[in-house]
Scaffold this active site. Sequence first.
Site, short mmCIF file in Angstrom:
data_model
loop_
_atom_site.label_atom_id
_atom_site.label_comp_id
_atom_site.label_asym_id
_atom_site.label_seq_id
_atom_site.Cartn_x
_atom_site.Cartn_y
_atom_site.Cartn_z
N GLY A 21 30.73 50.36 34.88
CA GLY A 21 31.69 49.91 33.58
C GLY A 21 31.70 48.31 33.83
O GLY A 21 31.88 47.59 34.93
N GLN B 200 35.40 40.27 32.70
CA GLN B 200 34.86 40.07 33.84
C GLN B 200 33.50 39.56 33.66
O GLN B 200 32.84 38.85 34.60
CB GLN B 200 34.25 41.66 34.39
CG GLN B 200 35.60 42.52 34.59
CD GLN B 200 35.19 43.84 35.15
OE1 GLN B 200 34.77 44.70 34.62
NE2 GLN B 200 35.16 43.93 36.66
N CYS C 185 36.08 48.13 41.91
CA CYS C 185 35.77 47.10 40.89
C CYS C 185 34.90 46.04 41.29
O CYS C 185 35.05 45.32 42.34
CB CYS C 185 37.16 46.38 40.47
SG CYS C 185 37.30 45.41 39.17
N LEU C 186 33.79 45.68 40.22
CA LEU C 186 33.15 44.58 40.58
C LEU C 186 33.69 43.09 40.73
O LEU C 186 33.05 42.19 41.29
CB LEU C 186 32.19 44.51 39.29
CG LEU C 186 30.95 45.68 39.43
CD1 LEU C 186 30.03 45.42 37.91
CD2 LEU C 186 30.29 45.80 40.60
N HIS D 35 40.14 52.48 33.36
CA HIS D 35 39.79 51.23 34.22
C HIS D 35 39.42 50.08 33.47
O HIS D 35 40.13 49.06 33.66
CB HIS D 35 38.82 51.57 35.34
CG HIS D 35 38.50 50.42 36.21
ND1 HIS D 35 38.87 50.50 37.50
CD2 HIS D 35 38.04 49.44 36.08
CE1 HIS D 35 38.53 49.23 38.24
NE2 HIS D 35 37.92 48.53 37.08
N GLU D 36 38.64 50.08 32.61
CA GLU D 36 38.11 48.93 31.94
C GLU D 36 39.10 48.75 30.68
O GLU D 36 39.21 47.47 30.56
CB GLU D 36 36.75 49.40 31.30
CG GLU D 36 35.67 49.67 32.17
CD GLU D 36 35.43 48.77 33.36
OE1 GLU D 36 35.81 47.71 33.10
OE2 GLU D 36 34.77 49.32 34.33
N HIS E 140 41.40 46.27 32.34
CA HIS E 140 40.91 44.94 32.16
C HIS E 140 41.46 44.05 30.92
O HIS E 140 41.60 42.93 31.04
CB HIS E 140 39.49 44.75 32.34
CG HIS E 140 38.99 45.13 33.74
ND1 HIS E 140 39.41 44.02 35.01
CD2 HIS E 140 38.35 46.05 34.36
CE1 HIS E 140 38.85 44.50 36.04
NE2 HIS E 140 38.21 45.36 36.08
ZN LIG Z 1 37.16 46.46 37.24
#
Ligand SMILES: [Zn+2]
Length: 188
Positions: free
Chosen positions: A45, A50, A94-95, A136-137, A140
């Site tokens: 995701g 991001q 998380c990236l 989660h996204e 963000h």
């Molecule tokens: Zn993340």
Amino acid sequence: MIVPITLYSDDILRQKAVPLEGIDSGVRDLIGNMLETMYNAPGIGLAAPQAGSALRLLVLDISCMKEYAHVKPMVVINPVVLSSRGYLAMEEGCLSIPGVQGDVVRPAVITLRYRNEEYAEETMEFSGMLARVLQHEIDHLDGRLFVDRLQKRDRRKVQKQLDAIASGSFAASYPVAEISSSGYAANG
Ligand SMILES: [Zn+2]
């Protein structure tokens, strides 16, 4: 085009992202870049902040996970969680926070209203991994990170790693952005 992923302590990850009013060629390019960037990392995701854009847009694809192999990639625009039920603890990463994992408790099932890649409105219920990644996204898009939701003890365990990322000391196997802390301050 693969774009550099913004990292923990970058101000863009703390902003409330802005709703899209439609889809133009710029948004289509951004969606393409986000998918390419997510697959390259690889991740399941990615939210627009991001990728350096404070817009209410996210992409996900969990089909690399065996039991979700049939699930199609999703483009989610302007998501609104209408209702949720149950609670579930699951490990997240998380990236934007390379190398950090932790258990996060979130609702198990959500009903989501959003616009798809055609900007058509949809309302659907999600559970399992889809509900998890979506929440989660969506966090963000509200300037929230999964480490904010860790239990205090777990947060203490990863604080050193977070400080290290903030000071530029980390290992990531994908392109990352230089941490920017000027934009947010300029906006107050
Ligand atoms: Zn993340």
